[in-house]
Design a protein around this motif. Structure first.
Motif, PDB file in Angstrom:
ATOM      1  N   VAL A 209       0.835  -1.205   0.000  1.00 36.96           N
ATOM      2  CA  VAL A 209       0.000   0.000   0.000  1.00 36.96           C
ATOM      3  C   VAL A 209       0.869   1.255   0.000  1.00 36.96           C
ATOM      4  O   VAL A 209       0.630   2.205  -0.760  1.00 36.96           O
ATOM      5  CB  VAL A 209      -0.951   0.005   1.214  1.00 36.96           C
ATOM      6  CG1 VAL A 209      -1.678   1.344   1.320  1.00 36.96           C
ATOM      7  CG2 VAL A 209      -1.952  -1.136   1.105  1.00 36.96           C
ATOM      8  N   GLY A 210       1.902   1.255   0.854  1.00 37.84           N
ATOM      9  CA  GLY A 210       2.777   2.415   0.936  1.00 37.84           C
ATOM     10  C   GLY A 210       3.540   2.666  -0.349  1.00 37.84           C
ATOM     11  O   GLY A 210       3.626   3.813  -0.825  1.00 37.84           O
ATOM     12  N   PHE A 211       4.100   1.601  -0.950  1.00 34.68           N
ATOM     13  CA  PHE A 211       4.894   1.779  -2.163  1.00 34.68           C
ATOM     14  C   PHE A 211       4.028   2.168  -3.356  1.00 34.68           C
ATOM     15  O   PHE A 211       4.416   3.032  -4.155  1.00 34.68           O
ATOM     16  CB  PHE A 211       5.665   0.505  -2.485  1.00 34.68           C
ATOM     17  CG  PHE A 211       6.517   0.630  -3.725  1.00 34.68           C
ATOM     18  CD1 PHE A 211       7.723   1.310  -3.676  1.00 34.68           C
ATOM     19  CD2 PHE A 211       6.086   0.098  -4.925  1.00 34.68           C
ATOM     20  CE1 PHE A 211       8.505   1.445  -4.815  1.00 34.68           C
ATOM     21  CE2 PHE A 211       6.861   0.234  -6.078  1.00 34.68           C
ATOM     22  CZ  PHE A 211       8.073   0.898  -6.027  1.00 34.68           C
ATOM     23  N   ILE A 212       2.873   1.534  -3.494  1.00 42.12           N
ATOM     24  CA  ILE A 212       1.995   1.852  -4.620  1.00 42.12           C
ATOM     25  C   ILE A 212       1.542   3.313  -4.538  1.00 42.12           C
ATOM     26  O   ILE A 212       1.519   4.029  -5.546  1.00 42.12           O
ATOM     27  CB  ILE A 212       0.777   0.906  -4.656  1.00 42.12           C
ATOM     28  CG1 ILE A 212       1.231  -0.509  -5.028  1.00 42.12           C
ATOM     29  CG2 ILE A 212      -0.273   1.390  -5.648  1.00 42.12           C
ATOM     30  CD1 ILE A 212       0.140  -1.555  -4.928  1.00 42.12           C
ATOM     31  N   GLY A 213       1.206   3.760  -3.331  1.00 44.61           N
ATOM     32  CA  GLY A 213       0.816   5.161  -3.161  1.00 44.61           C
ATOM     33  C   GLY A 213       1.950   6.109  -3.513  1.00 44.61           C
ATOM     34  O   GLY A 213       1.753   7.132  -4.184  1.00 44.61           O
ATOM     35  N   LEU A 214       3.169   5.772  -3.065  1.00 47.70           N
ATOM     36  CA  LEU A 214       4.338   6.608  -3.346  1.00 47.70           C
ATOM     37  C   LEU A 214       4.668   6.608  -4.833  1.00 47.70           C
ATOM     38  O   LEU A 214       4.924   7.670  -5.431  1.00 47.70           O
ATOM     39  CB  LEU A 214       5.536   6.096  -2.542  1.00 47.70           C
ATOM     40  CG  LEU A 214       6.879   6.803  -2.773  1.00 47.70           C
ATOM     41  CD1 LEU A 214       6.787   8.263  -2.358  1.00 47.70           C
ATOM     42  CD2 LEU A 214       7.998   6.090  -2.019  1.00 47.70           C
ATOM     43  N   ALA A 215       4.658   5.421  -5.446  1.00 46.55           N
ATOM     44  CA  ALA A 215       5.028   5.307  -6.853  1.00 46.55           C
ATOM     45  C   ALA A 215       4.024   6.022  -7.763  1.00 46.55           C
ATOM     46  O   ALA A 215       4.420   6.687  -8.731  1.00 46.55           O
ATOM     47  CB  ALA A 215       5.138   3.831  -7.248  1.00 46.55           C
ATOM     48  N   THR A 216       2.732   5.890  -7.479  1.00 47.21           N
ATOM     49  CA  THR A 216       1.731   6.571  -8.309  1.00 47.21           C
ATOM     50  C   THR A 216       1.862   8.087  -8.194  1.00 47.21           C
ATOM     51  O   THR A 216       1.749   8.811  -9.198  1.00 47.21           O
ATOM     52  CB  THR A 216       0.310   6.149  -7.898  1.00 47.21           C
ATOM     53  OG1 THR A 216       0.137   6.330  -6.488  1.00 47.21           O
ATOM     54  CG2 THR A 216       0.048   4.690  -8.252  1.00 47.21           C
ATOM     55  N   THR A 217       2.124   8.579  -6.994  1.00 44.45           N
ATOM     56  CA  THR A 217       2.302  10.026  -6.806  1.00 44.45           C
ATOM     57  C   THR A 217       3.524  10.525  -7.567  1.00 44.45           C
ATOM     58  O   THR A 217       3.470  11.565  -8.249  1.00 44.45           O
ATOM     59  CB  THR A 217       2.459  10.355  -5.308  1.00 44.45           C
ATOM     60  OG1 THR A 217       1.282   9.938  -4.613  1.00 44.45           O
ATOM     61  CG2 THR A 217       2.647  11.852  -5.101  1.00 44.45           C
ATOM     62  N   MET A 218       4.637   9.792  -7.477  1.00 43.71           N
ATOM     63  CA  MET A 218       5.855  10.201  -8.172  1.00 43.71           C
ATOM     64  C   MET A 218       5.691  10.127  -9.685  1.00 43.71           C
ATOM     65  O   MET A 218       6.216  10.981 -10.419  1.00 43.71           O
ATOM     66  CB  MET A 218       7.021   9.319  -7.729  1.00 43.71           C
ATOM     67  CG  MET A 218       7.425   9.515  -6.271  1.00 43.71           C
ATOM     68  SD  MET A 218       8.820   8.467  -5.768  1.00 43.71           S
ATOM     69  CE  MET A 218      10.141   9.218  -6.736  1.00 43.71           C
ATOM     70  N   ALA A 219       4.940   9.126 -10.163  1.00 44.15           N
ATOM     71  CA  ALA A 219       4.706   9.011 -11.606  1.00 44.15           C
ATOM     72  C   ALA A 219       3.831  10.157 -12.113  1.00 44.15           C
ATOM     73  O   ALA A 219       4.062  10.703 -13.202  1.00 44.15           O
ATOM     74  CB  ALA A 219       4.058   7.668 -11.921  1.00 44.15           C
ATOM     75  N   LYS A 220       2.834  10.540 -11.327  1.00 41.72           N
ATOM     76  CA  LYS A 220       1.968  11.660 -11.720  1.00 41.72           C
ATOM     77  C   LYS A 220       2.728  12.985 -11.731  1.00 41.72           C
ATOM     78  O   LYS A 220       2.394  13.901 -12.484  1.00 41.72           O
ATOM     79  CB  LYS A 220       0.776  11.741 -10.770  1.00 41.72           C
ATOM     80  CG  LYS A 220      -0.214  10.588 -10.929  1.00 41.72           C
ATOM     81  CD  LYS A 220      -1.318  10.651  -9.876  1.00 41.72           C
ATOM     82  CE  LYS A 220      -2.263   9.463 -10.021  1.00 41.72           C
ATOM     83  NZ  LYS A 220      -3.322   9.461  -8.967  1.00 41.72           N
ATOM     84  N   GLN A 221       3.751  13.087 -10.881  1.00 43.06           N
ATOM     85  CA  GLN A 221       4.551  14.312 -10.818  1.00 43.06           C
ATOM     86  C   GLN A 221       5.714  14.309 -11.808  1.00 43.06           C
ATOM     87  O   GLN A 221       6.450  15.292 -11.893  1.00 43.06           O
ATOM     88  CB  GLN A 221       5.100  14.490  -9.394  1.00 43.06           C
ATOM     89  CG  GLN A 221       4.016  14.751  -8.349  1.00 43.06           C
ATOM     90  CD  GLN A 221       4.566  14.823  -6.943  1.00 43.06           C
ATOM     91  OE1 GLN A 221       5.718  14.465  -6.683  1.00 43.06           O
ATOM     92  NE2 GLN A 221       3.746  15.302  -6.001  1.00 43.06           N
ATOM     93  N   GLY A 222       5.874  13.203 -12.535  1.00 38.73           N
ATOM     94  CA  GLY A 222       6.922  13.122 -13.543  1.00 38.73           C
ATOM     95  C   GLY A 222       8.257  12.627 -13.034  1.00 38.73           C
ATOM     96  O   GLY A 222       9.246  12.628 -13.772  1.00 38.73           O
ATOM     97  N   ASN A 223       8.315  12.175 -11.776  1.00 40.85           N
ATOM     98  CA  ASN A 223       9.566  11.679 -11.215  1.00 40.85           C
ATOM     99  C   ASN A 223       9.818  10.212 -11.555  1.00 40.85           C
ATOM    100  O   ASN A 223      10.935   9.715 -11.379  1.00 40.85           O
ATOM    101  CB  ASN A 223       9.570  11.851  -9.694  1.00 40.85           C
ATOM    102  CG  ASN A 223       9.487  13.312  -9.285  1.00 40.85           C
ATOM    103  OD1 ASN A 223      10.215  14.135  -9.813  1.00 40.85           O
ATOM    104  ND2 ASN A 223       8.596  13.635  -8.354  1.00 40.85           N
ATOM    105  N   LEU A 224       8.800   9.516 -11.991  1.00 43.11           N
ATOM    106  CA  LEU A 224       8.906   8.136 -12.457  1.00 43.11           C
ATOM    107  C   LEU A 224       8.217   8.050 -13.812  1.00 43.11           C
ATOM    108  O   LEU A 224       7.361   8.888 -14.146  1.00 43.11           O
ATOM    109  CB  LEU A 224       8.249   7.175 -11.458  1.00 43.11           C
ATOM    110  CG  LEU A 224       8.992   6.915 -10.141  1.00 43.11           C
ATOM    111  CD1 LEU A 224       8.168   6.011  -9.231  1.00 43.11           C
ATOM    112  CD2 LEU A 224      10.361   6.296 -10.385  1.00 43.11           C
ATOM    113  N   PRO A 225       8.560   7.053 -14.638  1.00 43.39           N
ATOM    114  CA  PRO A 225       7.927   6.922 -15.960  1.00 43.39           C
ATOM    115  C   PRO A 225       6.398   6.849 -15.860  1.00 43.39           C
ATOM    116  O   PRO A 225       5.857   6.126 -15.023  1.00 43.39           O
ATOM    117  CB  PRO A 225       8.510   5.612 -16.496  1.00 43.39           C
ATOM    118  CG  PRO A 225       9.808   5.452 -15.772  1.00 43.39           C
ATOM    119  CD  PRO A 225       9.593   6.024 -14.411  1.00 43.39           C
TER     120      PRO A 225
END
Length: 261
Positions: A209-225
């Protein structure tokens, strides 16, 4: 950090289950057992956050119910065997017979606080509520706090009162199992070990839950693909989550679990 927490929780559950067998299952088998919750919650999280939350809710409920039963059982045991219990041992339960200091007290408090798994379970139970409100969430956390505040001291007292000093010293990492063995024999011991294993396995979902939330936020902000946000719900309605995040994370966690072991 999330993957290391996940690997530790999965491995801890595997080693706890391993304690049921006199000769042990072997390190390789324990690692394979630790893969089970990682794969399970990885697949469930591709279906969305609510699916694994249902399973965690059931496990958390059964865990607290079992602790309450253990507490009542232990108090009844003391009532029937109060004359045979050596109460003088309660005054010298300190490490290496040293005097109790403030530092020791704070160390014990910190260790006990880290052992509380109810709060992370409560955070996932919120996802199971259809219309969570501030009042509902407050009641949920208040209930968990009360349950932990009651069951933890009672179980600790029962371990110190019912178990001998030698049993405490030789089973410091598995006091609850030792208490269960003394109260109900092999049957209760097995139930406790299985419950502890499932509770540790449920903690695996917290990392997801923690990683998916973090990864989706970073992807939406352009920090991840941005490709990580790809969803296939339009083709497969049952898959409401983010499979390109959950499944690779499960593979990384399995790799870490194997390396840590």
């Amino acid at each position: 950090m999330c993957s290391s927490d996940l690997a530790v929780s999965a491995l801890s559950g595997g080693f706890y289950l391993n304690s049921l067998f006199d000769n042990g299952l072997g390190g390789g088998t324990v690692v394979l057992i630790s893969f089970f919750p990682i794969i399970l919650f990885g697949l469930l999280n591709t279906r969305g956050i609510k699916e694994p939350a249902k399973l965690v809710t059931v496990i958390a409920g059964l865990h607290f119910l079992l602790l309450i039963i253990m507490g009542i059982w232990g108090l009844i045991y003391i009532g029937f065997n109060i004359d045979s219990i050596d109460w003088t041992k309660m005054s010298d339960f300190t490490p290496k017979n040293e005097s109790l200091t403030f530092g020791m007290l704070m160390y014990g408090f910190a260790a006990a606080f880290l052992g509380i798994t109810g709060f992370e379970s409560a955070a996932q139970i919120v996802e199971e509520l259809e219309q969570p409100t501030l009042l509902t969430v407050r009641r949920l956390y208040r209930t968990v706090i009360v349950l932990v505040s009651v069951t933890a001291p009672v179980i600790s007292f029962l371990c110190l009162a019912i178990l001998t000093r030698q049993e405490v010293d030789t089973n410091l990492s598995s006091l609850l199992s030792s208490l269960a063995d003394k109260l109900g024999g092999r049957i209760l011991l097995t139930i406790i070990v299985v419950d502890a294993t499932l509770t540790l396995f449920a903690a695996v979902n917290t990392a997801f839950v923690g990683f998916i939330g973090l990864a989706t936020t970073m992807a939406k902000q352009g920090n991840l693909p941005e490709v990580l946000l790809t969803r296939v719900a339009h083709k497969h309605p049952t898959i409401q989550g983010y499979p390109l995040i959950a499944l690779p994370f499960a593979l990384v966690a399995m790799t870490m679990s194997g390396l840590v072991a």
